[in-house]
Design a protein around this motif. Structure first.
Motif, PDB file in Angstrom:
ATOM      1  N   ALA A 159      17.029 -27.828 -33.725  1.00 39.76           N
ATOM      2  CA  ALA A 159      16.254 -29.502 -33.258  1.00 39.76           C
ATOM      3  C   ALA A 159      14.526 -28.059 -32.890  1.00 39.76           C
ATOM      4  CB  ALA A 159      16.717 -29.487 -31.923  1.00 39.76           C
ATOM      5  N   VAL A 160      14.746 -26.464 -32.124  1.00 40.75           N
ATOM      6  CA  VAL A 160      13.796 -26.441 -31.091  1.00 40.75           C
ATOM      7  C   VAL A 160      12.900 -25.463 -32.459  1.00 40.75           C
ATOM      8  CG1 VAL A 160      14.218 -27.571 -29.217  1.00 40.75           C
ATOM      9  CG2 VAL A 160      14.665 -24.776 -30.181  1.00 40.75           C
ATOM     10  N   SER A 161      13.866 -25.270 -33.289  1.00 38.41           N
ATOM     11  CA  SER A 161      12.786 -23.651 -33.350  1.00 38.41           C
ATOM     12  C   SER A 161      13.277 -23.245 -34.718  1.00 38.41           C
ATOM     13  CB  SER A 161      13.322 -22.610 -33.120  1.00 38.41           C
ATOM     14  OG  SER A 161      13.133 -21.522 -33.525  1.00 38.41           O
ATOM     15  N   PRO A 162      13.032 -24.664 -36.083  1.00 39.67           N
ATOM     16  CA  PRO A 162      13.858 -24.755 -37.588  1.00 39.67           C
ATOM     17  C   PRO A 162      14.178 -23.207 -37.875  1.00 39.67           C
ATOM     18  CG  PRO A 162      12.237 -26.875 -36.866  1.00 39.67           C
ATOM     19  CD  PRO A 162      11.645 -25.664 -35.490  1.00 39.67           C
ATOM     20  N   GLY A 163      12.752 -23.045 -37.860  1.00 38.02           N
ATOM     21  CA  GLY A 163      12.607 -21.580 -38.612  1.00 38.02           C
ATOM     22  C   GLY A 163      13.783 -20.294 -38.491  1.00 38.02           C
ATOM     23  N   THR A 164      14.538 -20.310 -36.877  1.00 37.21           N
ATOM     24  CA  THR A 164      14.716 -19.933 -36.354  1.00 37.21           C
ATOM     25  C   THR A 164      16.649 -19.540 -37.454  1.00 37.21           C
ATOM     26  OG1 THR A 164      13.941 -19.835 -34.740  1.00 37.21           O
ATOM     27  CG2 THR A 164      16.564 -18.832 -34.323  1.00 37.21           C
ATOM     28  N   GLN A 165      17.135 -18.368 -37.793  1.00 37.73           N
ATOM     29  CA  GLN A 165      18.563 -18.764 -38.511  1.00 37.73           C
ATOM     30  C   GLN A 165      19.653 -17.917 -37.550  1.00 37.73           C
ATOM     31  OE1 GLN A 165      18.925 -18.564 -42.615  1.00 37.73           O
ATOM     32  NE2 GLN A 165      17.366 -19.475 -41.671  1.00 37.73           N
ATOM     33  N   VAL A 166      20.312 -18.556 -37.479  1.00 34.33           N
ATOM     34  CA  VAL A 166      21.179 -18.484 -36.256  1.00 34.33           C
ATOM     35  C   VAL A 166      22.468 -17.473 -37.225  1.00 34.33           C
ATOM     36  CG1 VAL A 166      23.746 -19.608 -36.090  1.00 34.33           C
ATOM     37  CG2 VAL A 166      21.078 -21.081 -36.292  1.00 34.33           C
ATOM     38  N   MET A 167      23.052 -16.258 -36.866  1.00 36.23           N
ATOM     39  CA  MET A 167      24.301 -15.983 -36.746  1.00 36.23           C
ATOM     40  C   MET A 167      24.889 -15.869 -35.969  1.00 36.23           C
ATOM     41  SD  MET A 167      23.774 -11.956 -36.066  1.00 36.23           S
ATOM     42  CE  MET A 167      23.173 -11.153 -36.932  1.00 36.23           C
ATOM     43  N   LEU A 168      26.782 -15.874 -36.373  1.00 39.86           N
ATOM     44  CA  LEU A 168      27.268 -15.924 -35.533  1.00 39.86           C
ATOM     45  C   LEU A 168      28.396 -14.263 -35.868  1.00 39.86           C
ATOM     46  CD1 LEU A 168      29.840 -18.580 -36.359  1.00 39.86           C
ATOM     47  CD2 LEU A 168      27.891 -18.725 -34.541  1.00 39.86           C
ATOM     48  N   HIS A 169      28.715 -13.874 -34.774  1.00 39.70           N
ATOM     49  CA  HIS A 169      28.961 -12.699 -34.283  1.00 39.70           C
ATOM     50  C   HIS A 169      30.235 -12.473 -33.822  1.00 39.70           C
ATOM     51  CE1 HIS A 169      27.881  -8.513 -31.270  1.00 39.70           C
ATOM     52  NE2 HIS A 169      28.952  -8.438 -32.351  1.00 39.70           N
ATOM     53  N   LEU A 170      31.150 -10.944 -34.490  1.00 46.73           N
ATOM     54  CA  LEU A 170      31.953 -10.718 -34.272  1.00 46.73           C
ATOM     55  C   LEU A 170      32.548  -9.327 -34.044  1.00 46.73           C
ATOM     56  CD1 LEU A 170      34.783 -12.382 -36.324  1.00 46.73           C
ATOM     57  CD2 LEU A 170      33.462 -13.297 -34.535  1.00 46.73           C
ATOM     58  N   ALA A 171      33.127  -8.547 -33.547  1.00 49.84           N
ATOM     59  CA  ALA A 171      33.743  -6.984 -33.209  1.00 49.84           C
ATOM     60  C   ALA A 171      34.201  -6.936 -34.323  1.00 49.84           C
ATOM     61  CB  ALA A 171      33.768  -7.081 -31.442  1.00 49.84           C
ATOM     62  N   ASP A 172      34.744  -5.562 -33.923  1.00 51.51           N
ATOM     63  CA  ASP A 172      35.933  -4.571 -34.465  1.00 51.51           C
ATOM     64  C   ASP A 172      35.618  -4.863 -36.057  1.00 51.51           C
ATOM     65  OD1 ASP A 172      38.237  -3.910 -32.382  1.00 51.51           O
ATOM     66  OD2 ASP A 172      37.660  -5.758 -32.315  1.00 51.51           O
ATOM     67  N   GLY A 173      34.211  -4.613 -36.457  1.00 56.44           N
ATOM     68  CA  GLY A 173      33.844  -4.905 -38.015  1.00 56.44           C
ATOM     69  C   GLY A 173      34.838  -4.324 -39.075  1.00 56.44           C
ATOM     70  N   ALA A 174      35.948  -3.214 -39.299  1.00 53.99           N
ATOM     71  CA  ALA A 174      36.660  -3.130 -40.047  1.00 53.99           C
ATOM     72  C   ALA A 174      37.721  -3.144 -40.289  1.00 53.99           C
ATOM     73  CB  ALA A 174      36.524  -1.349 -39.364  1.00 53.99           C
TER      74      ALA A 174
END
Length: 370
Positions: A196-211
Motif C-alpha cells: 500500500a505504501v511502497s508498491p515497488g518493495t519486495q516482501v520476504m518471508l524468512h526462516l532460520a535453520d537453512g539446511a
C-alpha cells in the motif's frame, strides 16, 4: 521439536580504493545481492566506533562496505526497544546514507521490542493486551509507518521482511505455529501494508535453520494452504549451527524450485579469530567451527566465498545473493546484545568484517566480490 527448535544463541546476539578491493574469486557474473546487516551501526557510531579501510585509513563504514562491492544493507526494526535503537529513527538515517552511496535497503521487521527468533516471538509491550483484530491492525500500521516514512524521504525500501526467523510464527501466541490462520492473517497484514505504501518493495518471508528441508517444506507448504503472500524466501544458515554446506545447498535449491520464488541467504557469518575484544565471551570460540575452515581472516573469507558459490548455483538464476549478519558489530563498549542492559557485551565481535583495530578484513572483499 525439530521444526520449531530454538536457536537460543541467536538471542545473544542489515570512490573505489584499490587497496581495499580485491578481484572476484570466481568466474562469471556476481550475485545481484552482496549485502551486509548493519543494524548495530548507528549505536556503534554514537558510542565512538571507528571503521577503517584495509590499509588503516579511517572512513565511513557504509562507504567502506560500498567500496568493497557491498550493494545492499539490512536494518532490523524493533517497536519500542529499551535503548531507543533499531527504531524508525535510525532506519531513516542509515537508509538515507546508504541510498546516497547507491546501495539498496532491506528492512527487517521483528514485531517486538527485542530479538525475535525461533526461540521467542514476544509481542511489543504496547501490543500485549490488544484483541486479534487490533493486533493485526498494529502490524499493518507499524509496517506502513516505517516504510511510508522511507518512501516520503525519497529512500524507499527495496525489500522488507515481514517477521524475523519465522520457524514458529510471530507475535506469540496469536501468530504461533499452532495457529496458522492467525499467523497467515498477521503476515498478510504486513504484506498489504508494504504494497500500500511502497508498491515497488519486495516482501520476504524468512526462516532460520537453512539446511532443514523438512522445516522449509512444512512451513511454506502450510503457508500456501493458508494463502500467505510474499515475493522472496530468506534463509538463515550459520555453518556451525545449521548442518552441512551440502545440506544447505540441497535445501536452498529445493526451496527455489518447489515454490518458484527467488531465494536469499539473508543471515550468515563466520569468525576471523578466537580472541575476545570486550570481555564478554564470544558465542563461537572454536578454532575450527566448521571442518576445513579455521577461525582466521582467511578462513572467514573462504567461508564467505563458499556460501556465495552455493547461492550462485541455485537453479534457474533464483539465487539472488546473501547478507552477512552484523558486519559492523565490533566490540564497542556499551553496544552489547541486550538493549535493556548497558553493561552487556557483544558476543559477536569476532565474526564482524572489521578486526579489533577497526580495519576491514579479507572477508569483506570476499562478500563484495561474490
Amino acid at each position: 521439536m525439530r521444526r520449531i527448535r530454538a536457536v537460543l544463541a541467536a538471542a545473544l546476539l542489515a570512490m573505489v580504493l584499490p587497496l581495499a578491493v580485491a578481484s572476484p574469486a570466481h568466474a562469471g557474473p556476481g550475485l545481484a545481492i552482496r549485502g551486509a546487516d548493519v543494524s548495530s551501526l548507528a549505536k556503534s557510531e554514537a558510542l565512538g566506533g571507528v571503521y577503517r579501510y584495509a590499509d588503516g585509513r579511517r572512513g565511513d563504514a557504509l562507504a567502506i562496505l560500498r567500496d568493497a562491492g557491498v550493494n545492499y544493507i539490512r536494518l532490523k526494526v524493533w517497536v519500542n526497544p529499551a535503548d531507543g535503537y533499531n527504531t524508525k529513527t535510525q532506519v531513516l538515517a542509515i537508509a538515507a546514507r546508504a541510498k546516497a552511496l547507491g546501495q539498496k535497503v532491506l528492512v527487517d521487521f521483528h514485531y517486538s521490542d527485542t530479538w525475535a527468533d525461533p526461540g521467542k516471538q514476544t509481542k511489543p509491550a504496547a501490543w500485549e493486551n490488544l484483541s486479534f483484530d487490533e493486533l493485526r491492525q498494529a502490524v499493518y500500521d507499524h509496517t506502513a509507518d516505517v516504510l511510508g516514512a522511507l518512501a516520503a524521504q525519497g529512500t524507499p525500501a527495496d525489500m522488507a521482511q515481514i517477521g524475523n526467523e519465522l520457524n514458529g510464527g510471530l507475535l506469540w501466541p496469536d501468530g504461533r505455529y499452532d495457529n496458522w490462520p492467525g499467523m497467515a492473517a498477521l503476515l498478510n497484514a504486513g504484506y498489504d501494508a508494504v504494497k500500500a505504501v511502497s508498491p515497488g518493495t519486495q516482501v520476504m518471508l524468512h526462516l532460520a535453520d537453512g539446511a532443514d528441508n523438512d522445516l522449509y517444506r512444512w512451513w511454506f507448504d502450510t503457508a500456501a494452504q493458508h494463502g500467505v503472500r510474499y515475493d522472496v524466501i530468506g534463509l538463515s544458515y550459520y555453518p556451525y549451527w545449521h548442518g552441512t554446506i551440502a545440506e544447505f545447498q540441497a535445501n536452498i535449491n529445493d526451496v527455489a524450485l518447489r515454490y518458484r520464488k527467488p531465494v536469499v541467504l539473508v543471515e550468515t557469518a563466520y569468525p576471523f579469530t578466537t580472541a575476545d575484544a570486550d570481555g564478554w565471551e564470544n558465542i563461537i570460540t572454536s578454532a575450527e567451527p566448521y571442518p576445513g575452515y579455521r577461525a582466521t581472516p582467511g578462513g572467514q573469507a573462504a567461508m564467505v566465498r563458499e556460501l556465495a558459490r552455493v547461492v550462485r548455483q541455485v537453479p534457474n538464476g533464483l539465487g539472488l545473493g546473501l547478507f552477512y549478519w552484523e558486519a559492523t558489530w565490533t566490540g564497542v563498549p556499551g553496544n552489547g546484545w541486550d538493549p535493556a542492559d548497558p553493561s552487556s557485551g557483544n558476543a559477536w565481535e569476532n565474526q564482524a568484517l572489521f578486526d579489533y583495530s577497526g580495519r576491514a578484513l579479507p572477508g569483506l572483499n570476499a562478500l563484495g566480490g561474490s
